[in-house]
Design an enzyme around this catalytic site. Structure first.
Site, short mmCIF file in Angstrom:
data_model
loop_
_atom_site.label_atom_id
_atom_site.label_comp_id
_atom_site.label_asym_id
_atom_site.label_seq_id
_atom_site.Cartn_x
_atom_site.Cartn_y
_atom_site.Cartn_z
N VAL A 1 2.98 0.97 -2.70
CA VAL A 1 2.16 0.84 -3.91
C VAL A 1 1.15 1.97 -4.10
CG1 VAL A 1 2.42 -1.68 -4.13
CG2 VAL A 1 0.50 -0.74 -2.81
N SER B 1 3.39 0.72 1.88
CA SER B 1 4.59 0.12 2.47
C SER B 1 5.61 1.12 3.00
CB SER B 1 5.27 -0.79 1.45
OG SER B 1 4.57 -1.99 1.39
N TYR C 1 -2.62 -3.81 10.55
CA TYR C 1 -1.73 -3.69 9.40
C TYR C 1 -2.43 -2.95 8.24
CZ TYR C 1 0.90 -5.05 5.23
OH TYR C 1 1.58 -5.02 4.04
N LYS D 1 6.29 0.74 6.59
CA LYS D 1 7.00 -0.41 7.18
C LYS D 1 8.24 -0.04 8.00
CE LYS D 1 4.99 -3.66 3.93
NZ LYS D 1 5.11 -4.42 2.69
#
Ligand code: GLU
Length: 305
Positions: free
Chosen positions: A259, A61, A189, A64
Site C-alpha cells: 500500500v 506488504s 510487523y 511479506k
C-alpha cells in the site's frame, strides 16, 4: 532500454490520476500521488531506471514474501504451513472474515495481513531486538543496501492506528495459533512494513529471487532454492491482493505489491523489477504501477506463462 522505460513511465503516468494514496495509515497520505518510477536489474547487474526512481517509500506488504523466506528457513515448511495456509483467500488483504469461519482457523496464506503477522511471529531470535536485527540484515543482504532502515514516522503511525491488525493477532492468539507475545509480534510487523526502500532496492531483491536466492554480485546463497520457489509461487497466486488472477493473465510476472505504492517483480533467471506509484486502485495496488508492469511485460515478452 532506458529509453523504452522512460516512454513506459511517460505513457502510464496519466493513470496516477485515477487512484488515490493510502490514507488508513495517516503518514502515507503525505506521498505524492503523481509519482511513478521504475527500475530493472538483470542477472548481469545492469541497472535501468526511469521516472521517480530515487524516491523513498515504505515497503509495506512487499515485505511479506521476504519475511516468509526467512521464516521458512528458520522453521521449515511443515511447521510454517501448519499455521498458515497456501490458498488465495479472494478477500481484501486486511479481511478478518475467514479467520473464524474456516477450520482450522489459520490464515489462508502468508500474503494477507493475518498470515503475514503469523509469519513474522515465527522469525527466530533471542528477543524482539534480536529478531529485528536478523530481519533487517536479511533485507539488507537481499537488497545489497546496507543503509536500509525503518521510517520511524510511518512505523509510529501504523502502531497507533493498527487496530485491525491487532484484532487479527489477538484472535490468532486466542485460538492458540499465534503463541508469541502479541504486542511484540505486532511491533516487529509494523517495523517490517515501515522499512524504507527505493525501486532499485526492490529490483535487486527481485533479481536475487529470479536467480533462486543466490546474490547476483556476491554469489552468496541468501535464500534456499526450494524456499525461493515457494515464495515466487505465492507471488503468482496471492501477490497482488484479490486482483492476482487478473494480474497473472495481463502481466504474468511473479510480483508483490504494497500500500506504499511499491511493486516488486521477479522474472525467473532474467531480471528483477521495482515499481513505485503511490496512487492506488480500489484493491490497494499501484494503479499506474500495474499498467507499467503490463507494458514492461508486453514490450519484453516477460510473462512466465
Ligand atoms: N502495513 C500495512 C498493514 O498491515 C501493510 C498493508 C499492505 O501493504 O498491504 O495494514
Amino acid at each position: 532500454m532506458e529509453k523504452i522505460l522512460q516512454k513506459i513511465v511517460y505513457d502510464n503516468k496519466r493513470y496516477t490520476e485515477y487512484g488515490n494514496v493510502a490514507t488508513y495509515i495517516p503518514e502515507l497520505r503525505k506521498a505524492n500521488k503523481n509519482d511513478l518510477g521504475i527500475c530493472i536489474i538483470d542477472m548481469d547487474n545492469n541497472i535501468y531506471e526511469a521516472g521517480n526512481c530515487n524516491e523513498k517509500f515504505t515497503i509495506q506488504s512487499v515485505s511479506k514474501p521476504i519475511t516468509l523466506a526467512l521464516a521458512l528457513m528458520d522453521n521449515g515448511k511443515d511447521k510454517v504451513f501448519s499455521k498458515v495456509g497456501m490458498e488465495p483467500s479472494g478477500d481484501p488483504f486486511n479481511s478478518i472474515m475467514k479467520l473464524e469461519t474456516s477450520k482450522p482457523s489459520i490464515p489462508y496464506n502468508p500474503m494477507i495481513n493475518a498470515g503475514a503477522i503469523m509469519i513474522t511471529s515465527m522469525i527466530k531470535g533471542r528477543n524482539n531486538g534480536d529478531k529485528l536485527n536478523r530481519m533487517m540484515n536479511f533485507f539488507k543482504n537481499l537488497s545489497g543496501n546496507k543503509n536500509l532502515s525503518v521510517n520511524e514516522d510511518v512505523y509510529m503511525s501504523e502502531k497507533l492506528t493498527g487496530d485491525r491488525n491487532r484484532a487479527m493477532a489477538y484472535f490468532l492468539k486466542s485460538e492458540g495459533i499465534l503463541t508469541e507475545n502479541v504486542e511484540d509480534v505486532l511491533d516487529l510487523y509494523f517495523k517490517q512494513c515501515s522499512i524504507e526502500v527505493t525501486v532499485r532496492d526492490l529490483a535487486r531483491i527481485g533479481v536475487n529471487l529470479a536467480g533462486n536466492g543466490i546474490d547476483i554480485l556476491t554469489r552468496k546463497r541468501l535464500i534456499d532454492e526450494d524456499v525461493s520457489k515457494v515464495v515466487k509461487t505465492f507471488m503468482v497466486t496471492c501477490g497482488m491482493y484479490d486482483a492476482s488472477g487478473e494480474y497473472a493473465i495481463n502481466v504474468g510476472i511473479p510480483s508483490k505489491s504494497g500500500v506504499g505504492g511499491g511493486i516488486m517483480g521477479t522474472v525467473p533467471n532474467k531480471m528483477g523489477i521495482g515499481v513505485f506509484g503511490p496512487s492506488l486502485d480500489e484493491k490497494g495496488n499501484s494503479i499506474a504501477g500495474i499498467k507499467s508492469m503490463e507494458s514492461v511485460s508486453q514490450k519484453f515478452g516477460l510473462s512466465i506463462f
